[in-house]
Scaffold this motif. Structure first.
Motif, PDB file in Angstrom:
ATOM      1  N   THR A 191      54.955 -62.130   3.408  1.00 36.64           N
ATOM      2  CA  THR A 191      56.441 -62.148   4.370  1.00 36.64           C
ATOM      3  C   THR A 191      55.685 -62.032   5.989  1.00 36.64           C
ATOM      4  O   THR A 191      56.362 -62.954   6.716  1.00 36.64           O
ATOM      5  CB  THR A 191      57.043 -60.676   4.371  1.00 36.64           C
ATOM      6  OG1 THR A 191      56.280 -59.753   4.544  1.00 36.64           O
ATOM      7  CG2 THR A 191      57.876 -60.714   3.164  1.00 36.64           C
ATOM      8  N   GLN A 192      54.683 -61.555   6.430  1.00 36.34           N
ATOM      9  CA  GLN A 192      54.027 -61.632   7.561  1.00 36.34           C
ATOM     10  C   GLN A 192      53.721 -63.177   7.991  1.00 36.34           C
ATOM     11  O   GLN A 192      53.832 -63.650   8.948  1.00 36.34           O
ATOM     12  CB  GLN A 192      52.874 -60.767   7.766  1.00 36.34           C
ATOM     13  CG  GLN A 192      53.228 -59.222   7.799  1.00 36.34           C
ATOM     14  CD  GLN A 192      52.042 -58.431   7.830  1.00 36.34           C
ATOM     15  OE1 GLN A 192      50.943 -58.881   7.656  1.00 36.34           O
ATOM     16  NE2 GLN A 192      52.346 -56.988   7.938  1.00 36.34           N
ATOM     17  N   ASP A 193      53.081 -63.589   7.023  1.00 36.23           N
ATOM     18  CA  ASP A 193      52.727 -65.100   7.033  1.00 36.23           C
ATOM     19  C   ASP A 193      53.937 -66.026   7.152  1.00 36.23           C
ATOM     20  O   ASP A 193      53.828 -66.892   8.108  1.00 36.23           O
ATOM     21  CB  ASP A 193      51.853 -65.719   5.909  1.00 36.23           C
ATOM     22  CG  ASP A 193      50.525 -65.023   5.608  1.00 36.23           C
ATOM     23  OD1 ASP A 193      49.605 -64.447   6.648  1.00 36.23           O
ATOM     24  OD2 ASP A 193      49.895 -64.767   4.338  1.00 36.23           O
ATOM     25  N   ALA A 194      54.926 -65.815   6.552  1.00 41.70           N
ATOM     26  CA  ALA A 194      56.227 -66.462   6.552  1.00 41.70           C
ATOM     27  C   ALA A 194      56.771 -66.408   7.977  1.00 41.70           C
ATOM     28  O   ALA A 194      57.402 -67.344   8.527  1.00 41.70           O
ATOM     29  CB  ALA A 194      57.190 -65.956   5.724  1.00 41.70           C
ATOM     30  N   GLY A 195      56.661 -65.309   8.556  1.00 40.23           N
ATOM     31  CA  GLY A 195      57.350 -64.892   9.797  1.00 40.23           C
ATOM     32  C   GLY A 195      56.556 -65.753  10.802  1.00 40.23           C
ATOM     33  O   GLY A 195      57.022 -66.317  11.700  1.00 40.23           O
ATOM     34  N   LYS A 196      55.128 -65.821  10.655  1.00 38.91           N
ATOM     35  CA  LYS A 196      54.384 -66.393  11.611  1.00 38.91           C
ATOM     36  C   LYS A 196      54.711 -67.923  11.500  1.00 38.91           C
ATOM     37  O   LYS A 196      54.962 -68.585  12.627  1.00 38.91           O
ATOM     38  CB  LYS A 196      52.859 -66.360  11.479  1.00 38.91           C
ATOM     39  CG  LYS A 196      52.312 -64.906  11.815  1.00 38.91           C
ATOM     40  CD  LYS A 196      50.877 -64.686  11.573  1.00 38.91           C
ATOM     41  CE  LYS A 196      50.715 -63.280  11.614  1.00 38.91           C
ATOM     42  NZ  LYS A 196      48.976 -63.233  11.476  1.00 38.91           N
ATOM     43  N   MET A 197      54.747 -68.460  10.436  1.00 40.46           N
ATOM     44  CA  MET A 197      55.055 -69.766  10.297  1.00 40.46           C
ATOM     45  C   MET A 197      56.596 -70.119  10.742  1.00 40.46           C
ATOM     46  O   MET A 197      56.592 -71.170  11.500  1.00 40.46           O
ATOM     47  CB  MET A 197      55.033 -70.313   8.680  1.00 40.46           C
ATOM     48  CG  MET A 197      53.631 -70.178   8.236  1.00 40.46           C
ATOM     49  SD  MET A 197      53.445 -70.639   6.367  1.00 40.46           S
ATOM     50  CE  MET A 197      54.220 -72.200   6.404  1.00 40.46           C
ATOM     51  N   GLN A 198      57.351 -69.348  10.525  1.00 36.85           N
ATOM     52  CA  GLN A 198      58.920 -69.430  11.061  1.00 36.85           C
ATOM     53  C   GLN A 198      58.943 -69.612  12.625  1.00 36.85           C
ATOM     54  O   GLN A 198      59.595 -70.453  13.420  1.00 36.85           O
ATOM     55  CB  GLN A 198      59.581 -68.559  10.670  1.00 36.85           C
ATOM     56  CG  GLN A 198      61.089 -68.664  10.895  1.00 36.85           C
ATOM     57  CD  GLN A 198      62.208 -67.948  10.252  1.00 36.85           C
ATOM     58  OE1 GLN A 198      61.672 -66.994   9.662  1.00 36.85           O
ATOM     59  NE2 GLN A 198      63.378 -68.177  10.467  1.00 36.85           N
ATOM     60  N   GLU A 199      57.984 -68.639  13.196  1.00 38.44           N
ATOM     61  CA  GLU A 199      57.994 -68.306  14.628  1.00 38.44           C
ATOM     62  C   GLU A 199      57.354 -69.847  15.189  1.00 38.44           C
ATOM     63  O   GLU A 199      57.742 -70.154  16.196  1.00 38.44           O
ATOM     64  CB  GLU A 199      57.077 -67.314  15.244  1.00 38.44           C
ATOM     65  CG  GLU A 199      56.817 -67.052  16.624  1.00 38.44           C
ATOM     66  CD  GLU A 199      56.117 -66.006  16.774  1.00 38.44           C
ATOM     67  OE1 GLU A 199      55.887 -65.506  18.299  1.00 38.44           O
ATOM     68  OE2 GLU A 199      55.953 -65.115  16.089  1.00 38.44           O
ATOM     69  N   GLN A 200      56.263 -70.323  14.494  1.00 38.40           N
ATOM     70  CA  GLN A 200      55.612 -71.463  15.160  1.00 38.40           C
ATOM     71  C   GLN A 200      56.392 -72.530  14.931  1.00 38.40           C
ATOM     72  O   GLN A 200      56.743 -73.655  15.855  1.00 38.40           O
ATOM     73  CB  GLN A 200      54.340 -71.670  14.105  1.00 38.40           C
ATOM     74  CG  GLN A 200      53.305 -71.005  14.465  1.00 38.40           C
ATOM     75  CD  GLN A 200      52.027 -71.007  13.423  1.00 38.40           C
ATOM     76  OE1 GLN A 200      52.057 -71.951  12.617  1.00 38.40           O
ATOM     77  NE2 GLN A 200      50.839 -70.469  13.713  1.00 38.40           N
ATOM     78  N   MET A 201      57.260 -72.856  13.849  1.00 39.61           N
ATOM     79  CA  MET A 201      58.286 -73.864  13.922  1.00 39.61           C
ATOM     80  C   MET A 201      59.211 -73.702  14.915  1.00 39.61           C
ATOM     81  O   MET A 201      59.668 -74.901  15.384  1.00 39.61           O
ATOM     82  CB  MET A 201      59.134 -73.700  12.564  1.00 39.61           C
ATOM     83  CG  MET A 201      58.068 -73.974  11.258  1.00 39.61           C
ATOM     84  SD  MET A 201      57.847 -75.669  11.070  1.00 39.61           S
ATOM     85  CE  MET A 201      59.365 -76.157  10.251  1.00 39.61           C
TER      86      MET A 201
END
Length: 102
Positions: free
Chosen positions: A15-25
Motif C-alpha cells: 500500500t505504501q508503494d501504491a501510494g507513492k505511485m499514485q502520488e507520482q502519477m
C-alpha cells in the motif's frame, strides 16, 4: 499466527508503494500542465517580439518613403494634370440623375 496476520504483513508495504505511485502519477499530470503553460508563454513572447519587429520595419519603410517624397521637388504641371475633374467640367459619359423606377 493466522493467515490474516501474514496477509497484513505483505499488504502494508504494497500500500505504501501504491501510494507513492499514485502520488507520482498526480505530479506527472501537474508537471505536464506546467510545461505546457511555459511553452505557451514562450510562444506568446516570440509572437510579441515578431510583431514589434515588423512594426519597427514598417516604421522604417514609412520614414524612407517620406524622406524620398520630401527630396523630390513637386512639379506644378503634373499636379494639375493629376486631377481628372476640374471646375465645372461635367464627366463625358456619367450622368447626373439615377433612375430608380422599375
Amino acid at each position: 499466527m493466522s493467515w490474516r496476520a501474514v496477509e497484513m504483513q505483505i499488504a502494508l508495504p504494497r500500500t505504501q508503494d501504491a501510494g507513492k505511485m499514485q502520488e507520482q502519477m498526480q505530479q506527472k499530470g501537474q508537471n505536464v500542465q506546467d510545461m505546457l503553460a511555459q511553452t505557451q508563454l514562450m510562444q506568446e513572447e516570440l509572437k510579441r517580439k515578431k510583431i514589434s519587429e515588423t512594426n519597427q520595419k514598417e516604421q522604417a519603410l514609412i520614414q524612407k518613403d517620406e524622406e524620398k517624397k520630401q527630396s523630390i521637388p513637386s512639379k506644378s504641371p503634373q499636379s494639375k494634370k493629376s486631377k481628372p475633374h476640374s471646375h465645372g467640367m461635367p464627366h463625358p459619359y456619367l450622368g447626373k440623375h439615377i433612375d430608380f423606377t422599375r
